[in-house]
Design an enzyme around this catalytic site. Sequence first.
Site, PDB file in Angstrom:
ATOM      1  N   ASP A  67       0.782  -1.226   0.000  1.00  0.00           N
ATOM      2  CA  ASP A  67       0.000   0.000   0.000  1.00  0.00           C
ATOM      3  C   ASP A  67       0.818   1.283   0.000  1.00  0.00           C
ATOM      4  O   ASP A  67       1.214   1.776  -1.049  1.00  0.00           O
ATOM      5  CB  ASP A  67      -0.985  -0.015   1.174  1.00  0.00           C
ATOM      6  CG  ASP A  67      -2.021  -1.121   1.044  1.00  0.00           C
ATOM      7  OD1 ASP A  67      -1.767  -2.058   0.280  1.00  0.00           O
ATOM      8  OD2 ASP A  67      -3.064  -1.053   1.696  1.00  0.00           O
ATOM      9  N   GLU A 122      -4.173  -7.069  12.909  1.00  0.00           N
ATOM     10  CA  GLU A 122      -3.669  -6.843  11.551  1.00  0.00           C
ATOM     11  C   GLU A 122      -2.182  -6.478  11.572  1.00  0.00           C
ATOM     12  O   GLU A 122      -1.414  -6.925  10.731  1.00  0.00           O
ATOM     13  CB  GLU A 122      -4.478  -5.716  10.906  1.00  0.00           C
ATOM     14  CG  GLU A 122      -4.074  -5.396   9.482  1.00  0.00           C
ATOM     15  CD  GLU A 122      -4.868  -4.238   8.909  1.00  0.00           C
ATOM     16  OE1 GLU A 122      -4.872  -4.080   7.676  1.00  0.00           O
ATOM     17  OE2 GLU A 122      -5.492  -3.467   9.700  1.00  0.00           O
TER      18      GLU A 122
END
Length: 822
Positions: free
Chosen positions: A558, A792
């Site tokens: 990302d 996460e």
Amino acid sequence: MARERRRHTGTEHRPLPLPRKATPPERDWTRVLLVALVSCAIGVSAFAYSGYMRWSLALRVLTLHPSPRVWPPNSSSSALSPNMFWGSYRPQLYFGMKTRSPHSVVTGLMWLSQAGAPSLRHTCEQGDGLARYGWLLHDGENFGVQEITDRGFTLRTEFVKRPGGDHGGDWSWRIRASPQASSSPGQILSLMFYVATDGQGTLTPHVAGRRHLTHVTGESEELGPFTLRFLTAEGGDGHVSYNYLSTTCPGLHTLTDVVRTSLRDHFTHPTESGGSRGNKRRYFGLDSYHPPPLPPGTPAPPPHTQLVVHQLTLQLPFQAEVLFESGSFQQRPGQLSGVSLGTELDRHKTNMENRFQSIFRLEEKGFTPDQVAFAQAALSNMLGGMGYFYGSSVVKSPHNAEPVLYPAAPLYTAVPSRSFFPRGFLWDEGFHLLLIGRWNPSLAWQSLGHWLDLMNADGWIPREQILGSEARSKVPDEFVIQKSENANPPTLFLALRQLLANTEGDEALRRAWPRLQTWYDWYNSTQAGLLPHTYRWRGRDQDPLRFLNPKTLTSGLDDYPRASHPSEEERHVDLRCWMALASQVMADIAERLEEDGGRYRHDHNILTDNALLDHHHWSERLGAYADYGNHTQNTALEWVRPRAAPGQDPRSVPPPQLIRVVRKPPRLQYVGALGYVSLFPFLLQVLDPSAPHLGRLLDLIRDADKLWTPYGIRSLSKGSPLYLQRNTEHDAPYWRGPIWINMNYLTVRALYLYSQMEGPHRDRLVSLYRELRQNLLANLYRQYKNTGFLWEQYNDQTGQGQGCFPFTGWSSLLVLIMAEEY
């Protein structure tokens, strides 16, 4: 060579020219008309051909790969896969089941605490604020045990399947509801069990009295006739209040809203007080459903789903059982309930625990029983997070003016997070299958085949799979469209390399081979760099003002810093290393299948040529491997307030914007970002054990001012300019410092594998491996015990879990780290 013409001399006899006849005027017009018609035909043909080519190119993105599928459409049917037909394939729910078929009848659980403000639970939502939830045991096939801690009470959900008949057999649920020690006595809770169709099938409710739904009979194409029974609840205060709902609605994605809008608070439940039942408490119960009004002129959506809900309300503690019985199961040995249900659950629990011990041998490695239970929960949440989805992706190619629907297809896959990412992600799944394949190679092959069957004729696989109305309802619009020029890391090759260790999947591998060849070629044709044997991720953000550093979602990393100004000159070292891995696995598969793998060996030799790698990606200034591109470090986000034009009302001026300011022009150079990307030649074993730069990478890994932390390897060095920097006003740092478990798994794995090879750094590799492994496992276990979840990512300064939760995708790789299975 063309023959030369002879020139005529003046002495040669020439015949006298004949007088020319006059051309009739009508013949001239005929010629003109003929030329015009021919020109028009040519133009029309050219236009038609151009239109055909545009139509053909636009259609290309929707043309599936021509080779036979890895898994035929009926491979998940009850006839070919009866033991796997039913399952907890709705990971987005706290508890629900369906079949592996395109339009399955679905079942699920909702609950509603009647204490204080009512809170309906159904889909996994981080905003629900549950203290913890997740599978304690789940073998991916036969049974599952889950614990959910809500405000003031705990739910224990259990299911077990029993094969038999022609449609996947029976299954049973048991729900145990218990008050917490701190909760007030007499707490009232409602459980709601439902069954719903998804466009096909019929349901018939059977009601005793006014509101007591005893069972539902139904029939569908995949299930034939069936019965869903609601047994009498045990426990509570001796009294149960019943409600039910039978209605239709537009689709499965509306179930929560339909139930919520059907609740009324005019029902009463008797409670004991001083030995009498004189007191009554009001509660929210199911009544009738009235669809919300639509804007004038808007047609009502046609009913797609039939829904039947059974609600029971009673005082804690209690337990309830729900039985699904297939009409084709003729030799049923009694109901799967009560003692029989408990016996089957105990049998499957014992089998799983024994199998877990034989595969991973954690006790032999010194782990305590509580730590082993932690590892079992991590595996169980990975397996319990496998879903079966069916639908069409929304895709777009450069040749499509508007997004189009991809051909409808099934996908059996694990999901990263039941609450936040309850859908399939291509690069995540390669990591998922490392653990799933170690536990059950058959499940891994089924998922891998489903992913490859999504490939189009060019070799593209949409990287994010948002299939069906339920999945679509959880995704912001900006992320729905998948672009055909965008890739994702080919991590399926990681899983394939592991699966090649046994012969169980050879038949599937043979069917997958043509698709793997096309997939490999697609990466080499669409993601190639300008220089031979270099690669560049397509799909980087192009907005020059919005992002501090344009994101590269396609890389999976990302907002990890890349070249500040995207250009064709970029070279991405992580993609090069992924392709080195892919070429090696392709060569190994070719050898396994006795195919010609020469070109893959050739590619692998070039992509692992350390001298060429250094030439393209070694930055001496950074002291590490790096991307290359049009880059400047001198960028910043600044607030800019637009000025009103002369005569413009100041109130109409747009609000201030946070935009990127470039203080020094970019130039072609190595990107000065030290982090995960810098380590890829080491992580994917592209470097030779005796490579001169290996020692320098180990220095960077262990440097606490750069990548090393007591909790794992951080994603970006503390000394990098974009460390923990926001990318926009609303984009917090994501891959700019936090600790990610998938990359730490690759790091631990690389340290272990290099430590098994002869080389000058062997002793140091062993030491780093042991220290990093211990740091990772200690923090993951501590955070799980403190919070109840795997996360996460983890904070690089405190070790605390952050991001979405539960994240039981690649964070579950901790099981392989514990077992030292690489």
